[in-house]
Design a protein around this motif. Structure first.
Motif, mmCIF file in Angstrom:
data_model
loop_
_atom_site.group_PDB
_atom_site.id
_atom_site.type_symbol
_atom_site.label_atom_id
_atom_site.label_comp_id
_atom_site.label_asym_id
_atom_site.label_seq_id
_atom_site.Cartn_x
_atom_site.Cartn_y
_atom_site.Cartn_z
ATOM 1 N N ALA A 289 0.832 -1.208 0.000
ATOM 2 C CA ALA A 289 0.000 0.000 0.000
ATOM 3 C C ALA A 289 0.866 1.257 0.000
ATOM 4 C CB ALA A 289 -0.926 -0.007 1.215
ATOM 5 N N LEU A 290 1.963 1.218 0.750
ATOM 6 C CA LEU A 290 2.873 2.368 0.783
ATOM 7 C C LEU A 290 3.451 2.651 -0.599
ATOM 8 C CD1 LEU A 290 4.653 4.503 2.203
ATOM 9 C CD2 LEU A 290 6.322 2.673 2.607
ATOM 10 N N LEU A 291 3.918 1.613 -1.276
ATOM 11 C CA LEU A 291 4.509 1.807 -2.601
ATOM 12 C C LEU A 291 3.474 2.308 -3.602
ATOM 13 C CD1 LEU A 291 6.820 -1.336 -2.731
ATOM 14 C CD2 LEU A 291 7.521 1.044 -2.479
ATOM 15 N N ALA A 292 2.245 1.820 -3.480
ATOM 16 C CA ALA A 292 1.175 2.304 -4.365
ATOM 17 C C ALA A 292 0.906 3.791 -4.111
ATOM 18 C CB ALA A 292 -0.096 1.488 -4.143
ATOM 19 N N ASN A 293 0.899 4.190 -2.842
ATOM 20 C CA ASN A 293 0.719 5.615 -2.513
ATOM 21 C C ASN A 293 1.877 6.454 -3.036
ATOM 22 O OD1 ASN A 293 -1.635 4.988 -1.214
ATOM 23 N ND2 ASN A 293 -0.994 5.659 0.812
ATOM 24 N N LEU A 294 3.081 5.903 -2.919
ATOM 25 C CA LEU A 294 4.275 6.607 -3.369
ATOM 26 C C LEU A 294 4.224 6.858 -4.868
ATOM 27 C CD1 LEU A 294 6.985 7.661 -2.239
ATOM 28 C CD2 LEU A 294 7.974 5.441 -2.772
ATOM 29 N N GLU A 295 3.814 5.840 -5.616
ATOM 30 C CA GLU A 295 3.719 5.982 -7.075
ATOM 31 C C GLU A 295 2.618 6.967 -7.457
ATOM 32 O OE1 GLU A 295 3.063 1.966 -8.103
ATOM 33 O OE2 GLU A 295 5.096 1.329 -7.594
ATOM 34 N N ALA A 296 1.482 6.905 -6.749
ATOM 35 C CA ALA A 296 0.387 7.828 -7.040
ATOM 36 C C ALA A 296 0.802 9.267 -6.749
ATOM 37 C CB ALA A 296 -0.845 7.454 -6.214
ATOM 38 N N TYR A 297 1.523 9.463 -5.650
ATOM 39 C CA TYR A 297 2.006 10.807 -5.291
ATOM 40 C C TYR A 297 2.953 11.340 -6.364
ATOM 41 C CZ TYR A 297 4.355 14.476 -2.584
ATOM 42 O OH TYR A 297 4.875 15.671 -2.167
ATOM 43 N N GLN A 298 3.839 10.477 -6.831
ATOM 44 C CA GLN A 298 4.814 10.891 -7.840
ATOM 45 C C GLN A 298 4.127 11.282 -9.143
ATOM 46 O OE1 GLN A 298 7.562 7.825 -8.926
ATOM 47 N NE2 GLN A 298 9.060 9.233 -9.785
ATOM 48 N N ASN A 299 3.026 10.602 -9.459
ATOM 49 C CA ASN A 299 2.323 10.845 -10.715
ATOM 50 C C ASN A 299 1.160 11.828 -10.566
ATOM 51 O OD1 ASN A 299 3.989 8.960 -12.077
ATOM 52 N ND2 ASN A 299 2.696 7.271 -11.378
ATOM 53 N N GLU A 301 -1.539 11.592 -8.842
ATOM 54 C CA GLU A 301 -2.816 10.893 -8.893
ATOM 55 C C GLU A 301 -3.444 10.844 -7.501
ATOM 56 O OE1 GLU A 301 -1.299 7.828 -12.434
ATOM 57 O OE2 GLU A 301 -1.662 7.107 -10.396
ATOM 58 N N THR A 302 -4.698 10.436 -7.444
ATOM 59 C CA THR A 302 -5.381 10.285 -6.156
ATOM 60 C C THR A 302 -4.698 9.209 -5.327
ATOM 61 O OG1 THR A 302 -7.483 10.906 -7.172
ATOM 62 C CG2 THR A 302 -7.586 9.790 -5.033
ATOM 63 N N ILE A 303 -4.433 9.490 -4.051
ATOM 64 C CA ILE A 303 -3.769 8.527 -3.180
ATOM 65 C C ILE A 303 -4.741 7.395 -2.868
ATOM 66 C CG2 ILE A 303 -2.532 8.203 -1.016
ATOM 67 C CD1 ILE A 303 -1.219 10.149 -3.029
ATOM 68 N N PRO A 304 -4.395 6.143 -3.198
ATOM 69 C CA PRO A 304 -5.377 5.054 -3.104
ATOM 70 C C PRO A 304 -5.621 4.507 -1.702
ATOM 71 C CG PRO A 304 -3.309 4.225 -4.004
ATOM 72 C CD PRO A 304 -3.158 5.709 -3.867
ATOM 73 N N TYR A 305 -4.628 4.566 -0.800
ATOM 74 C CA TYR A 305 -4.779 3.874 0.480
ATOM 75 C C TYR A 305 -4.626 4.832 1.667
ATOM 76 C CZ TYR A 305 -4.344 -0.191 -2.492
ATOM 77 O OH TYR A 305 -4.537 -1.121 -3.470
ATOM 78 N N VAL A 306 -5.453 4.602 2.674
ATOM 79 C CA VAL A 306 -5.456 5.431 3.879
ATOM 80 C C VAL A 306 -4.271 5.092 4.780
ATOM 81 C CG1 VAL A 306 -6.725 5.950 6.017
ATOM 82 C CG2 VAL A 306 -7.950 5.752 3.842
ATOM 83 N N TRP A 307 -3.948 3.797 4.887
ATOM 84 C CA TRP A 307 -2.975 3.354 5.891
ATOM 85 C C TRP A 307 -1.889 2.511 5.243
ATOM 86 C CZ3 TRP A 307 -2.960 5.389 10.618
ATOM 87 C CH2 TRP A 307 -2.122 4.834 11.591
ATOM 88 N N THR A 308 -0.634 2.745 5.648
ATOM 89 C CA THR A 308 0.502 2.006 5.104
ATOM 90 C C THR A 308 1.407 1.546 6.245
ATOM 91 O OG1 THR A 308 2.057 3.846 4.918
ATOM 92 C CG2 THR A 308 0.429 3.610 3.149
ATOM 93 N N SER A 309 2.456 0.841 5.893
ATOM 94 C CA SER A 309 3.402 0.384 6.911
ATOM 95 C C SER A 309 4.091 1.560 7.605
ATOM 96 C CB SER A 309 4.451 -0.532 6.275
ATOM 97 O OG SER A 309 5.107 0.117 5.198
ATOM 98 N N VAL A 310 4.377 2.631 6.877
ATOM 99 C CA VAL A 310 5.052 3.791 7.457
ATOM 100 C C VAL A 310 4.093 4.621 8.319
ATOM 101 C CG1 VAL A 310 6.253 5.945 6.868
ATOM 102 C CG2 VAL A 310 6.809 3.856 5.659
ATOM 103 N N SER A 311 2.789 4.431 8.151
ATOM 104 C CA SER A 311 1.828 5.130 9.001
ATOM 105 C C SER A 311 2.044 4.771 10.467
ATOM 106 C CB SER A 311 0.395 4.777 8.593
ATOM 107 O OG SER A 311 0.131 5.157 7.262
#
Length: 447
Positions: A289-299, A301-311
């Motif tokens: 989920a963190l990596l998906a958020n990271l990629e969305a942020y870079q592009n 795009e809408t952040i897909p997940y509320v909670w990640t490992s770094v949360s």
């Protein structure tokens, strides 16, 4: 306590020591040097692009555009290919279990993954306002199909970028285990090409791996081919739809976030490394989920997940600092006060072992309730704040030694509201620990 220690801990110990889960955990950890470098590159670009744009200082971005471009290249070679990095590490770690050729096993796993993800990219363009008859215009053109007003363009001979990033993690796990276990078992059964003893090991090892590697690759290829013919989809898309997407969705529930926080601290209380025991979930689900958020942020795009490992690192795991503040405020226990003085600096950099084993919090019956309760309360509040949009979701992979408060600020892409949330959580942790620290003022408890 005795019941828990006698019945539950042996099960947790077995889970933590299960060899394939250990291989999975070590594989996630093995990608960290490259993944962390890519995360730093994205974070630096946030400083140079996103942060200046919030204050109308785009000229800073223009001046440092060359650094931004370099960071983009680093991200392209790290975060964007994280599934490739992971599956090679998985092949190596599985080979360590079977005590066979690690290099060949890693390469076989990597090659098997490439087999499973296809070699073409298709993009769809909506041309509903176009007055040209697309059906006749592109008739017979290879790689271009027209469906109504949609134009589908397929380019072959490429690695699909959406399959080798975080979207391909679960496929990498399944294919990595399948291919490398087959390879290792065949190697141990001596299904190999025999060479004279005079042949140097550097030459003999690759030759010995030919037959096991070929069998493993062909098995994966046959499975991928049959699934593609029967479903019309490539293997990685099937796994993503059936397994990865539902699991990631499940991980985003309030109950699961709370449960993970509880279990990690529960295992730590009994001296087990909670992070290691829960690593397959922490990295295999929340890490994806963190990596998906990271990629969305870079592009953008809408952040897909509320909670990640770094949360958890941003808003939860620093609860020990609340314990130390409570000790400084109300403790009359000389041992507690001395350990708190020695442990405060390491704790500011998320190194809690001096307090955990020096106070100790491990197997300390007085601190059992707050040790479990603090992370649960902090995780619950942070989840609700993020889910309600009061704080931005975590999108950056920040190094684990980042001090609290700054941790949340950087991981959310410089959302100032995360500072307020971090401080509130720290105050809550302190308040929860206060009455229990007072109880420990009676030093005879430990005699």
């Amino acid at each position: 306590m005795n019941t828990i220690q006698n019945k539950i801990l042996p099960i947790a110990t077995k889970i933590g020591n299960q060899r394939f889960l250990v291989a999975l955990r070590d594989s996630f950890m093995g990608t960290m040097p490259v993944v962390m470098t890519g995360s730093i590159a994205i974070l630096l670009n946030a400083f140079l692009v996103d942060f200046p744009s919030q204050f109308g200082c785009e000229n800073i971005t223009e001046y440092f555009q060359w650094i931004v471009d370099i960071n983009n290249l680093v991200s392209k070679g790290s975060i964007s290919i994280v599934a490739l990095l992971f599956i090679y590490c998985l092949g190596v770690n599985v080979a360590k279990i079977y005590k066979t050729d690690t290099l060949s096993s890693g390469l076989v796993a990597l090659s098997s993954f490439i087999i499973s993800i296809g070699n073409s990219i298709t993009s769809t363009y909506n041309l509903s306002n176009n007055k040209i008859d697309l059906t006749t215009l592109f008739t017979g053109v290879e790689g271009i199909k027209v469906k109504g007003s949609s134009l589908n363009v397929t380019i072959s001979g490429l690695l699909p970028g959406t399959q080798i990033n975080s979207n391909g993690y679960f496929t990498a796990i399944i294919i990595g285990f399948l291919s490398s276990i087959i390879f290792c078992k065949l190697m141990n059964k001596n299904w190999t090409i025999k060479l004279p003893d005079t042949v140097p090991p550097a030459i003999a090892k690759p030759f010995m791996s030919i037959i096991p590697g070929a069998v493993s690759l062909y098995i994966v290829a046959v499975v991928a081919f049959l699934l593609n013919k029967t479903t019309g989809k490539i293997l990685t898309d099937i796994i993503y739809t059936i397994l990865q997407r539902p699991l990631l969705g499940l991980s985003q529930s309030f109950f699961v976030v709370i449960l993970v926080a509880f279990l990690v601290q529960f295992f730590w209380f009994f001296g087990l490394h909670g992070g290691n025991v829960m690593a397959p979930i922490m990295e295999g689900v929340f890490g994806v989920a963190l990596l998906a958020n990271l990629e969305a942020y870079q592009n953008n795009e809408t952040i897909p997940y509320v909670w990640t490992s770094v949360s958890y690192g941003s808003f939860v795991w620093y609860a020990t600092i609340g314990l130390l503040i409570a000790i400084f405020l109300v403790s009359k226990n000389s041992h507690y006060k001395e350990v708190a003085k020695l442990g405060i600096v390491p704790c500011l950099f998320n190194i809690g072992e001096p307090v955990m084993y020096g106070l100790p919090t491990v197997l300390n019956p007085i601190l059992f309730i707050p040790k479990i309760l603090c992370p649960v309360v902090m995780a619950g509040l942070a989840y609700l704040a993020t889910d309600l949009g009061l704080v931005s979701p975590v999108t950056q992979n920040v190094t684990w030694v980042m001090p609290p408060i700054l941790y949340g600020f950087f991981s959310t892409g410089f959302d100032w509201r995360s500072i307020i949330l971090s401080i509130i959580n720290l105050v809550l942790a302190t308040l929860i620990y206060l009455p229990f620290v007072k109880m420990a003022n009676n030093e005879t408890v430990y005699k």
